[in-house]
Each structure stands twice: as C-alpha cells, then as structure tokens.
Design a protein around this motif. Structure first.
Motif, PDB file in Angstrom:
ATOM      1  N   ALA A 261       3.077  -1.199   4.033  1.00 28.43           N
ATOM      2  CA  ALA A 261       2.434   0.094   3.804  1.00 28.43           C
ATOM      3  C   ALA A 261       3.452   1.210   4.013  1.00 28.43           C
TER       4      ALA A 261
ATOM      5  N   GLN B  42       1.616   5.545  -0.336  1.00 33.29           N
ATOM      6  CA  GLN B  42       1.050   6.813   0.133  1.00 33.29           C
ATOM      7  C   GLN B  42       0.155   7.435  -0.930  1.00 33.29           C
TER       8      GLN B  42
ATOM      9  N   VAL C   2      -8.063   4.816   8.583  1.00 30.88           N
ATOM     10  CA  VAL C   2      -7.162   3.927   7.833  1.00 30.88           C
ATOM     11  C   VAL C   2      -6.369   3.036   8.786  1.00 30.88           C
TER      12      VAL C   2
ATOM     13  N   PRO D  98       1.169   5.349   4.788  1.00 28.89           N
ATOM     14  CA  PRO D  98      -0.193   5.311   4.249  1.00 28.89           C
ATOM     15  C   PRO D  98      -1.115   6.417   4.732  1.00 28.89           C
TER      16      PRO D  98
ATOM     17  N   VAL E 135       0.863  -1.180   0.000  1.00 34.88           N
ATOM     18  CA  VAL E 135       0.000   0.000   0.000  1.00 34.88           C
ATOM     19  C   VAL E 135       0.902   1.233   0.000  1.00 34.88           C
TER      20      VAL E 135
ATOM     21  N   GLN F 141      -7.572   5.560   0.055  1.00 36.55           N
ATOM     22  CA  GLN F 141      -6.579   4.703   0.695  1.00 36.55           C
ATOM     23  C   GLN F 141      -7.199   3.394   1.148  1.00 36.55           C
TER      24      GLN F 141
ATOM     25  N   ILE G  10      -6.241  -0.444   0.129  1.00 37.12           N
ATOM     26  CA  ILE G  10      -6.083  -1.560   1.068  1.00 37.12           C
ATOM     27  C   ILE G  10      -6.935  -2.741   0.622  1.00 37.12           C
TER      28      ILE G  10
ATOM     29  N   VAL H 278       4.529  -1.303   8.524  1.00 44.33           N
ATOM     30  CA  VAL H 278       4.150   0.019   8.052  1.00 44.33           C
ATOM     31  C   VAL H 278       5.186   1.065   8.421  1.00 44.33           C
TER      32      VAL H 278
END
Length: 243
Positions: A169, A86, A184, A172, A84, A152, A156, A201
């Motif tokens: 991610a 930005q 999110v 994100p 995932v 976003q 996902i 992440v």
C-alpha cells in the motif's frame, strides 16, 4: 517471503532512488516504510512486484528472482501481491461490485477478461471482500458516489479479491481526513490479524506508523537508516530520519 538483495534503482542517470537496499519481509508481518518525500519509499514498494525493475541487485519472491521470470510467471506472482494506491484507481461509473471483480481478472482468460465474464465463485469472493472492509451494503453503489475513505476500502476489497499473500500500500491514507484514515488503517490491521496477510505500507505520518505497524523501515536518501521492531525505535531514531 520477499527478499530484497542489494538493490539499486536509478532513473535516467539521475541520483539513485535506492542505494544498496537489503531487506527481508516475512509472512504475516505489518511493516511500515517511513521517510521524507523522495527518500525512495514508493520506488522500494514498486520493486517488490516489479512495477519498477532494479538497476542492480535482485528481488526474490517465494524463491523466484523477479528479473528472470517470463511474462506468464510474473503475472502468476503478481496475483499473490496486491497493490493499493493513494489514488484509489476505481472506475467511477461502475458499481462497487464491478470494481472489486477487477481483482479477479488475473485468474481469467483474455477473452473472459475482455467481456467481463466471471464465475459464481468470483462473485462470492468479491462479496466476502466487501464484507471484510465493512462495505457489504454498498455493493451496487456507483464508485463516484462514495466518500474518499469508502473508495479506498473498495480498492482494498478489490485487492483482497485477488486472494493475495501480501498487500503493498503506497500512502493509502495520505489524501484522507483523520477519521477516514483511521478506518482504512483499522481495515488493514484486521486483514493482517484475521487472514494472516502480510501488509507492507508506505506512510508519511509517523504516529500512524507507530500505532499500526509491528516493524518500521526508515529510508533516507535511498538507504536504510533503520529496520527494527516498532517498540524498539526511539524518538532520536525518528528525528534522525527527518533531519
């Protein structure tokens, strides 16, 4: 699940972006990678599915050295590693459903991928993914009519449609407002807890990282400054990371 072994990454003979990084990521973890801009966070994440290849060292995914895989073998590995970004990476003129179905392309032949031919099971997985991220009612909405936070969550859902074992991610929530960012991050946490999918992440906000992540990896100048359970990390550790 994923083992990073003494990895260095150098771009065009510049100062290494990663310097001797060794880490293990385990099934079902929620890991946050934090540090200043330029610390190597994005590079680290991209080595985990070989979007970036190490200059030295190895990345082992489920016992397989990514640097030794054929194109087909790497493609198979990547199906189990969602990413995932930005920037959302959606097709604005396509519907939410069509965007999520892109996550199924790794399971299709080249001909079916080209013509966008999907099976009934693909549609079912896409719809389930949208329900998981709380956007089941937006299934036929065009991508360009969604808010940033909704985009976003569609990204996902697209990743969930891959049926991944781990989701990476990269910042994100960096471009989202506080409320959208919370939704999110709540979505990621729900996915981890409900489906047992590992979440790794990159985050610029330490408060968010501490609120959601079970474990934090602090990167500074391409090196690991700390790698601990979140509750064990002190304010002094954080201060040293951003000094």
């Amino acid at each position: 699940m994923i083992s990073v072994q003494d990895v260095y990454v150098t771009y065009e003979k510049r100062t290494p972006a990663l310097r001797g990084v060794t880490l293990d990521f385990h099934e079902g973890e929620f890991v946050g990678v934090i540090g200043l801009s330029g610390s190597g966070k994005s590079t680290l994440l991209k080595t985990l599915n070989r979007l970036v290849s190490p200059s030295e060292g190895r990345v082992i995914v489920e016992g397989k050295d990514l640097s030794r895989l054929s194109f087909k073998e790497l493609r198979d590995i990547r199906r189990g590693i969602g990413f995932v970004f930005q920037e959302f990476n959606l097709v604005d003129r396509s519907s939410v459903l069509e965007n999520v179905l892109i996550g199924r392309l790794g399971y299709q032949s080249s001909v079916k991928s080209f013509f966008g031919i999907f099976k009934e099971g693909d549609y079912r997985l896409a719809e389930e993914a949208l329900e998981t991220v709380g956007l089941g009612e937006k299934i036929f909405e065009r991508g360009d009519r969604l808010s940033g936070g909704q985009k976003q969550r569609v990204a996902i859902a697209k990743t969930l449609a891959q049926e991944p074992r781990v989701i990476l991610a990269d910042e994100p929530v960096a471009s989202l407002d506080q409320n959208s960012g919370k939704v999110v991050m709540d979505t990621f946490k729900r996915i981890q807890e409900k489906h047992g999918i590992s979440i790794i992440v990159n985050l610029h906000d330490v408060k968010i990282a501490r609120a959601y992540c079970d474990r934090l990896v602090g990167l500074k100048d391409g090196k690991i400054l700390f790698d601990q359970r979140t509750k064990e990390i002190s304010d002094e550790d954080i201060t040293g990371l951003y000094r």
